[in-house]
Design a protein around this motif. Structure first.
Motif, PDB file in Angstrom:
ATOM      1  N   GLU A   1       4.708  41.910 -27.587  1.00  0.00           N
ATOM      2  CA  GLU A   1       4.232  42.253 -28.922  1.00  0.00           C
ATOM      3  C   GLU A   1       3.281  43.443 -28.859  1.00  0.00           C
ATOM      4  O   GLU A   1       3.295  44.326 -29.733  1.00  0.00           O
ATOM      5  CB  GLU A   1       3.524  41.032 -29.503  1.00  0.00           C
TER       6      GLU A   1
ATOM      7  N   PHE B   1      11.647  28.966 -31.809  1.00  0.00           N
ATOM      8  CA  PHE B   1      10.441  29.673 -31.390  1.00  0.00           C
ATOM      9  C   PHE B   1       9.196  28.970 -31.916  1.00  0.00           C
ATOM     10  O   PHE B   1       8.227  28.755 -31.175  1.00  0.00           O
ATOM     11  CB  PHE B   1      10.490  31.121 -31.881  1.00  0.00           C
TER      12      PHE B   1
ATOM     13  N   GLN C   1       5.063  36.791 -24.597  1.00  0.00           N
ATOM     14  CA  GLN C   1       5.272  37.158 -26.001  1.00  0.00           C
ATOM     15  C   GLN C   1       4.181  38.106 -26.477  1.00  0.00           C
ATOM     16  O   GLN C   1       4.449  39.108 -27.143  1.00  0.00           O
ATOM     17  CB  GLN C   1       5.301  35.904 -26.866  1.00  0.00           C
TER      18      GLN C   1
ATOM     19  N   TYR D   1      12.248  34.529 -28.709  1.00  0.00           N
ATOM     20  CA  TYR D   1      11.477  35.626 -29.282  1.00  0.00           C
ATOM     21  C   TYR D   1      12.261  36.940 -29.209  1.00  0.00           C
ATOM     22  O   TYR D   1      12.317  37.711 -30.190  1.00  0.00           O
ATOM     23  CB  TYR D   1      10.149  35.748 -28.531  1.00  0.00           C
TER      24      TYR D   1
ATOM     25  N   PHE E   1       2.745  31.707 -24.050  1.00  0.00           N
ATOM     26  CA  PHE E   1       2.842  32.869 -24.936  1.00  0.00           C
ATOM     27  C   PHE E   1       2.242  34.142 -24.346  1.00  0.00           C
ATOM     28  O   PHE E   1       2.006  35.110 -25.073  1.00  0.00           O
ATOM     29  CB  PHE E   1       2.226  32.584 -26.314  1.00  0.00           C
TER      30      PHE E   1
ATOM     31  N   LEU F   1      10.398  33.048 -24.519  1.00  0.00           N
ATOM     32  CA  LEU F   1      10.643  34.489 -24.607  1.00  0.00           C
ATOM     33  C   LEU F   1      12.072  34.780 -25.044  1.00  0.00           C
ATOM     34  O   LEU F   1      12.326  35.741 -25.795  1.00  0.00           O
ATOM     35  CB  LEU F   1      10.362  35.145 -23.253  1.00  0.00           C
TER      36      LEU F   1
END
Length: 338
Positions: free
Chosen positions: A257, A195, A253, A220, A250, A217
Protein backbone atom coordinates in the motif's frame (compact mmCIF):
# COMPACT_ATOMS: atom_id res chain seq x y z
CA UNK A 1 1.23 -6.55 36.73
CA UNK A 2 4.26 -7.35 38.86
CA UNK A 3 4.20 -5.66 42.25
CA UNK A 4 7.09 -3.52 43.38
CA UNK A 5 9.39 -5.31 45.80
CA UNK A 6 9.43 -4.00 49.36
CA UNK A 7 12.74 -2.61 50.58
CA UNK A 8 14.51 -5.18 52.76
CA UNK A 9 17.95 -5.66 54.27
CA UNK A 10 19.32 -9.18 54.57
CA UNK A 11 19.56 -10.61 58.09
CA UNK A 12 23.05 -11.76 57.20
CA UNK A 13 24.06 -8.17 56.53
CA UNK A 14 22.61 -6.97 59.84
CA UNK A 15 24.05 -9.69 62.05
CA UNK A 16 27.27 -10.12 60.11
CA UNK A 17 28.13 -6.42 60.26
CA UNK A 18 27.18 -6.21 63.94
CA UNK A 19 29.43 -9.15 64.85
CA UNK A 20 32.24 -7.66 62.75
CA UNK A 21 31.96 -4.31 64.60
CA UNK A 22 31.97 -6.10 67.97
CA UNK A 23 35.13 -7.99 67.03
CA UNK A 24 36.83 -4.84 65.76
CA UNK A 25 35.98 -3.03 69.01
CA UNK A 26 37.53 -5.82 71.07
CA UNK A 27 40.84 -5.99 69.16
CA UNK A 28 42.53 -3.12 71.10
CA UNK A 29 41.65 -4.92 74.35
CA UNK A 30 43.81 -7.87 73.39
CA UNK A 31 46.91 -5.73 73.89
CA UNK A 32 45.93 -4.78 77.46
CA UNK A 33 47.77 -7.20 79.86
CA UNK A 34 45.35 -6.49 82.74
CA UNK A 35 42.09 -7.29 80.95
CA UNK A 36 40.37 -10.68 81.22
CA UNK A 37 38.45 -12.71 78.69
CA UNK A 38 35.07 -12.06 80.45
CA UNK A 39 35.80 -8.32 80.33
CA UNK A 40 36.46 -8.54 76.55
CA UNK A 41 33.23 -10.52 76.02
CA UNK A 42 31.14 -8.06 78.02
CA UNK A 43 32.65 -5.01 76.29
CA UNK A 44 32.07 -6.65 72.89
CA UNK A 45 28.51 -7.64 73.77
CA UNK A 46 27.66 -3.99 74.38
CA UNK A 47 28.89 -3.10 70.88
CA UNK A 48 27.06 -6.09 69.37
CA UNK A 49 23.71 -5.30 71.01
CA UNK A 50 24.02 -1.62 70.18
CA UNK A 51 24.81 -2.32 66.50
CA UNK A 52 21.83 -4.64 66.14
CA UNK A 53 19.54 -2.09 67.80
CA UNK A 54 20.77 0.70 65.47
CA UNK A 55 20.18 -1.47 62.40
CA UNK A 56 16.60 -2.34 63.31
CA UNK A 57 15.77 1.15 64.56
CA UNK A 58 16.86 2.76 61.29
CA UNK A 59 15.13 0.12 59.16
CA UNK A 60 11.91 0.46 61.17
CA UNK A 61 11.93 4.25 60.96
CA UNK A 62 12.83 4.34 57.26
CA UNK A 63 9.26 3.91 55.84
CA UNK A 64 7.92 6.57 58.21
CA UNK A 65 10.46 9.11 57.10
CA UNK A 66 10.05 8.28 53.41
CA UNK A 67 6.29 7.74 53.14
CA UNK A 68 5.69 11.10 51.47
CA UNK A 69 8.73 12.37 49.67
CA UNK A 70 12.22 10.97 50.12
CA UNK A 71 14.79 13.46 51.32
CA UNK A 72 17.79 13.06 49.04
CA UNK A 73 20.08 14.79 51.55
CA UNK A 74 22.32 12.35 53.41
CA UNK A 75 22.41 14.39 56.63
CA UNK A 76 19.01 15.48 57.95
CA UNK A 77 16.96 15.55 61.12
CA UNK A 78 16.40 11.81 60.90
CA UNK A 79 20.13 11.26 61.44
CA UNK A 80 20.14 13.67 64.40
CA UNK A 81 17.23 11.80 65.99
CA UNK A 82 19.01 8.48 65.39
CA UNK A 83 22.21 9.77 67.03
CA UNK A 84 20.32 11.04 70.09
CA UNK A 85 18.42 7.77 70.39
CA UNK A 86 21.69 5.85 70.01
CA UNK A 87 23.39 7.83 72.82
CA UNK A 88 20.51 7.08 75.19
CA UNK A 89 20.54 3.37 74.32
CA UNK A 90 24.32 3.17 74.74
CA UNK A 91 24.07 4.76 78.20
CA UNK A 92 21.42 2.23 79.20
CA UNK A 93 23.49 -0.71 77.91
CA UNK A 94 26.63 0.42 79.73
CA UNK A 95 24.80 0.99 83.04
CA UNK A 96 22.97 -2.35 82.80
CA UNK A 97 26.20 -4.27 82.06
CA UNK A 98 28.01 -2.57 84.95
CA UNK A 99 25.22 -3.41 87.39
CA UNK A 100 24.74 -6.99 86.23
CA UNK A 101 28.31 -8.12 85.68
CA UNK A 102 30.41 -5.77 87.85
CA UNK A 103 33.08 -5.58 85.17
CA UNK A 104 36.56 -5.09 86.64
CA UNK A 105 37.99 -3.21 83.66
CA UNK A 106 35.61 -1.39 81.38
CA UNK A 107 36.04 1.49 78.92
CA UNK A 108 35.05 4.93 80.10
CA UNK A 109 31.43 5.85 79.25
CA UNK A 110 32.62 8.58 76.89
CA UNK A 111 34.48 5.96 74.83
CA UNK A 112 31.31 3.92 74.47
CA UNK A 113 29.39 7.02 73.42
CA UNK A 114 31.97 7.93 70.78
CA UNK A 115 31.94 4.34 69.54
CA UNK A 116 28.15 4.44 69.44
CA UNK A 117 28.07 7.64 67.40
CA UNK A 118 30.60 6.18 64.96
CA UNK A 119 28.60 2.96 64.57
CA UNK A 120 25.42 4.98 64.16
CA UNK A 121 26.96 7.02 61.34
CA UNK A 122 28.32 3.93 59.57
CA UNK A 123 24.99 2.04 59.73
CA UNK A 124 22.94 5.10 58.78
CA UNK A 125 25.06 6.00 55.74
CA UNK A 126 25.22 2.39 54.54
CA UNK A 127 21.44 1.99 54.92
CA UNK A 128 20.89 5.34 53.20
CA UNK A 129 22.96 4.20 50.20
CA UNK A 130 21.10 0.87 50.05
CA UNK A 131 17.75 2.65 50.07
CA UNK A 132 18.81 5.14 47.40
CA UNK A 133 19.94 2.24 45.20
CA UNK A 134 16.59 0.51 45.84
CA UNK A 135 14.66 3.62 44.81
CA UNK A 136 16.76 3.99 41.66
CA UNK A 137 16.00 0.38 40.68
CA UNK A 138 12.28 0.84 41.34
CA UNK A 139 12.19 4.00 39.23
CA UNK A 140 13.96 2.16 36.41
CA UNK A 141 11.45 -0.71 36.62
CA UNK A 142 8.55 1.75 36.64
CA UNK A 143 9.92 3.54 33.58
CA UNK A 144 10.34 0.22 31.73
CA UNK A 145 6.81 -0.81 32.70
CA UNK A 146 5.40 2.52 31.54
CA UNK A 147 7.36 2.26 28.29
CA UNK A 148 6.06 -1.27 27.68
CA UNK A 149 2.48 -0.17 28.35
CA UNK A 150 2.93 2.76 25.99
CA UNK A 151 4.27 0.52 23.23
CA UNK A 152 1.42 -1.91 23.84
CA UNK A 153 -1.14 0.86 23.49
CA UNK A 154 0.52 2.10 20.29
CA UNK A 155 0.51 -1.41 18.86
CA UNK A 156 -3.18 -1.91 19.69
CA UNK A 157 -3.91 1.25 17.69
CA UNK A 158 -1.77 0.00 14.80
CA UNK A 159 -3.64 -3.31 14.72
CA UNK A 160 -6.93 -1.48 14.37
CA UNK A 161 -5.94 0.45 11.27
CA UNK A 162 -7.41 -0.80 8.00
CA UNK A 163 -6.98 1.87 5.40
CA UNK A 164 -10.44 3.34 4.69
CA UNK A 165 -9.16 4.61 1.32
CA UNK A 166 -8.58 1.02 0.23
CA UNK A 167 -12.17 0.10 1.09
CA UNK A 168 -13.45 3.20 -0.70
CA UNK A 169 -11.41 2.43 -3.85
CA UNK A 170 -12.45 -1.24 -3.74
CA UNK A 171 -16.13 -0.34 -3.58
CA UNK A 172 -15.70 2.11 -6.46
CA UNK A 173 -13.99 -0.62 -8.48
CA UNK A 174 -16.81 -3.03 -7.66
CA UNK A 175 -19.42 -0.47 -8.75
CA UNK A 176 -17.65 0.00 -12.08
CA UNK A 177 -17.48 -3.77 -12.60
CA UNK A 178 -21.18 -4.16 -11.81
CA UNK A 179 -22.08 -1.28 -14.12
CA UNK A 180 -20.12 -2.94 -16.94
CA UNK A 181 -21.64 -6.32 -16.05
CA UNK A 182 -18.15 -7.71 -15.62
CA UNK A 183 -18.44 -11.50 -15.07
CA UNK A 184 -15.64 -11.31 -12.50
CA UNK A 185 -17.74 -9.14 -10.19
CA UNK A 186 -18.77 -12.09 -8.04
CA UNK A 187 -15.14 -13.22 -7.69
CA UNK A 188 -14.20 -9.69 -6.70
CA UNK A 189 -16.88 -9.68 -3.99
CA UNK A 190 -15.62 -13.03 -2.68
CA UNK A 191 -12.02 -11.83 -2.56
CA UNK A 192 -13.06 -8.61 -0.85
CA UNK A 193 -15.02 -10.66 1.67
CA UNK A 194 -12.03 -12.99 2.22
CA UNK A 195 -9.70 -10.06 2.77
CA UNK A 196 -11.85 -8.48 5.45
CA UNK A 197 -12.50 -11.86 7.05
CA UNK A 198 -8.73 -12.28 7.31
CA UNK A 199 -8.58 -8.77 8.73
CA UNK A 200 -11.04 -9.58 11.52
CA UNK A 201 -9.40 -12.92 12.36
CA UNK A 202 -5.79 -11.74 12.30
CA UNK A 203 -6.45 -8.54 14.21
CA UNK A 204 -6.60 -10.62 17.42
CA UNK A 205 -3.10 -12.00 16.81
CA UNK A 206 0.29 -10.41 17.32
CA UNK A 207 2.19 -12.67 14.93
CA UNK A 208 1.04 -15.00 12.18
CA UNK A 209 2.89 -17.50 9.95
CA UNK A 210 4.21 -16.09 6.70
CA UNK A 211 2.07 -18.67 4.90
CA UNK A 212 -1.11 -17.03 6.25
CA UNK A 213 0.23 -13.54 5.55
CA UNK A 214 0.74 -14.55 1.90
CA UNK A 215 -2.85 -15.82 1.76
CA UNK A 216 -4.05 -12.40 2.95
CA UNK A 217 -1.76 -10.80 0.38
CA UNK A 218 -3.21 -12.99 -2.38
CA UNK A 219 -6.72 -11.62 -1.77
CA UNK A 220 -5.36 -8.10 -1.51
CA UNK A 221 -3.42 -8.38 -4.78
CA UNK A 222 -6.51 -9.74 -6.57
CA UNK A 223 -8.41 -6.61 -5.55
CA UNK A 224 -5.54 -4.40 -6.72
CA UNK A 225 -5.34 -6.20 -10.07
CA UNK A 226 -9.06 -5.60 -10.59
CA UNK A 227 -8.44 -1.91 -10.05
CA UNK A 228 -5.11 -1.38 -11.86
CA UNK A 229 -5.18 -4.38 -14.27
CA UNK A 230 -1.72 -4.79 -15.80
CA UNK A 231 -0.52 -1.55 -14.25
CA UNK A 232 0.30 -3.49 -11.08
CA UNK A 233 2.60 -6.53 -11.06
CA UNK A 234 3.64 -8.54 -8.00
CA UNK A 235 6.39 -11.14 -8.42
CA UNK A 236 6.40 -13.56 -5.49
CA UNK A 237 9.71 -15.43 -5.23
CA UNK A 238 9.54 -16.32 -1.54
CA UNK A 239 11.06 -19.71 -0.78
CA UNK A 240 8.39 -22.09 0.55
CA UNK A 241 10.87 -23.15 3.26
CA UNK A 242 10.33 -19.72 4.84
CA UNK A 243 6.55 -20.10 5.09
CA UNK A 244 6.63 -21.16 8.75
CA UNK A 245 8.42 -18.01 9.88
CA UNK A 246 6.23 -15.40 11.56
CA UNK A 247 5.64 -11.68 11.09
CA UNK A 248 3.05 -9.17 12.34
CA UNK A 249 -0.19 -9.47 10.33
CA UNK A 250 -0.78 -7.12 7.39
CA UNK A 251 2.89 -6.15 7.16
CA UNK A 252 3.07 -6.98 3.44
CA UNK A 253 -0.26 -5.31 2.71
CA UNK A 254 0.92 -2.10 4.40
CA UNK A 255 4.23 -2.15 2.51
CA UNK A 256 2.57 -2.65 -0.86
CA UNK A 257 0.00 0.00 0.00
CA UNK A 258 2.91 2.31 0.77
CA UNK A 259 4.46 1.57 -2.64
CA UNK A 260 1.22 2.38 -4.45
CA UNK A 261 0.79 5.57 -2.46
CA UNK A 262 4.14 7.04 -3.55
CA UNK A 263 4.65 5.57 -7.04
CA UNK A 264 2.94 5.89 -10.41
CA UNK A 265 0.74 2.87 -11.20
CA UNK A 266 -0.54 2.80 -14.79
CA UNK A 267 -0.72 0.64 -17.91
CA UNK A 268 1.94 2.84 -19.54
CA UNK A 269 4.18 2.63 -16.50
CA UNK A 270 3.43 -0.55 -14.54
CA UNK A 271 4.54 -0.74 -10.92
CA UNK A 272 6.56 -3.93 -10.43
CA UNK A 273 7.02 -5.19 -6.87
CA UNK A 274 9.28 -8.15 -6.09
CA UNK A 275 8.91 -10.25 -2.99
CA UNK A 276 11.80 -12.57 -2.06
CA UNK A 277 13.93 -13.79 0.85
CA UNK A 278 17.49 -12.82 1.56
CA UNK A 279 19.21 -14.55 4.48
CA UNK A 280 16.85 -14.04 7.43
CA UNK A 281 15.02 -11.15 5.80
CA UNK A 282 11.91 -10.93 3.68
CA UNK A 283 12.53 -8.26 1.04
CA UNK A 284 9.92 -6.07 -0.64
CA UNK A 285 11.53 -4.30 -3.60
CA UNK A 286 10.04 -1.90 -6.14
CA UNK A 287 11.33 0.32 -8.92
CA UNK A 288 11.14 4.00 -7.98
CA UNK A 289 8.68 5.97 -10.16
CA UNK A 290 7.49 8.66 -7.78
CA UNK A 291 4.22 10.51 -8.17
CA UNK A 292 4.41 14.24 -8.54
CA UNK A 293 3.30 16.31 -5.59
CA UNK A 294 3.33 13.39 -3.14
CA UNK A 295 5.72 13.99 -0.25
CA UNK A 296 6.88 11.08 1.88
CA UNK A 297 6.57 11.64 5.64
CA UNK A 298 7.89 8.20 6.57
CA UNK A 299 4.99 7.64 8.97
CA UNK A 300 3.89 4.38 7.33
CA UNK A 301 7.31 2.74 7.51
CA UNK A 302 7.84 4.08 11.02
CA UNK A 303 4.56 2.48 12.16
CA UNK A 304 5.65 -0.85 10.71
CA UNK A 305 9.05 -0.53 12.38
CA UNK A 306 7.37 0.19 15.73
CA UNK A 307 5.37 -3.02 15.40
CA UNK A 308 8.54 -5.04 14.80
CA UNK A 309 10.37 -3.39 17.68
CA UNK A 310 7.46 -4.10 20.03
CA UNK A 311 6.75 -7.68 18.95
CA UNK A 312 10.07 -9.04 17.67
CA UNK A 313 12.65 -6.72 19.25
CA UNK A 314 14.11 -6.14 15.80
CA UNK A 315 14.00 -3.34 13.26
CA UNK A 316 13.26 -3.28 9.56
CA UNK A 317 16.02 -2.19 7.19
CA UNK A 318 15.60 0.25 4.31
CA UNK A 319 17.92 0.14 1.30
CA UNK A 320 17.37 2.90 -1.23
CA UNK A 321 19.25 4.06 -4.33
CA UNK A 322 18.35 6.13 -7.38
CA UNK A 323 16.33 3.38 -9.06
CA UNK A 324 15.10 0.90 -6.44
CA UNK A 325 13.59 0.96 -2.98
CA UNK A 326 13.93 -2.06 -0.68
CA UNK A 327 12.41 -2.79 2.69
CA UNK A 328 13.95 -5.76 4.51
CA UNK A 329 11.73 -7.41 7.12
CA UNK A 330 13.33 -9.59 9.82
CA UNK A 331 11.74 -13.03 10.09
CA UNK A 332 11.31 -15.06 13.25
CA UNK A 333 10.91 -18.83 13.48
CA UNK A 334 9.82 -19.51 17.07
CA UNK A 335 6.07 -18.93 17.04
CA UNK A 336 4.63 -17.97 20.45
CA UNK A 337 1.52 -15.91 19.85
CA UNK A 338 -0.03 -13.87 22.65
Amino acid sequence: MEKLKRFQVSQRVIWGSSIALAILASIPKLFDPFITIPDIIINSSITLMFSIFIWYYNIYSLPKFTSQRTNTSLFNWKLLLSVIMGILVMVILVVVHQELFQVSKMDAPIMFELRGVLINLIVYMFLHLLFQNYQTQQMGMELERTHALNLGAQYELLKQQVNPHFLFNSLNTLKSMVDMQDPQSSDFILKLSDFYRFTLESRKLDLIPLREELQILDSYVYLLKARFEDGFVLINEVDSKQYESVIPPFTLQLLIENCIKHNVVSLDKPLRIQLYTENDFLVVENKIQLKRGVLSTGVGLDNINQRFMHLMHAEIEIDKNETTFKVKIPMKYDYHNN
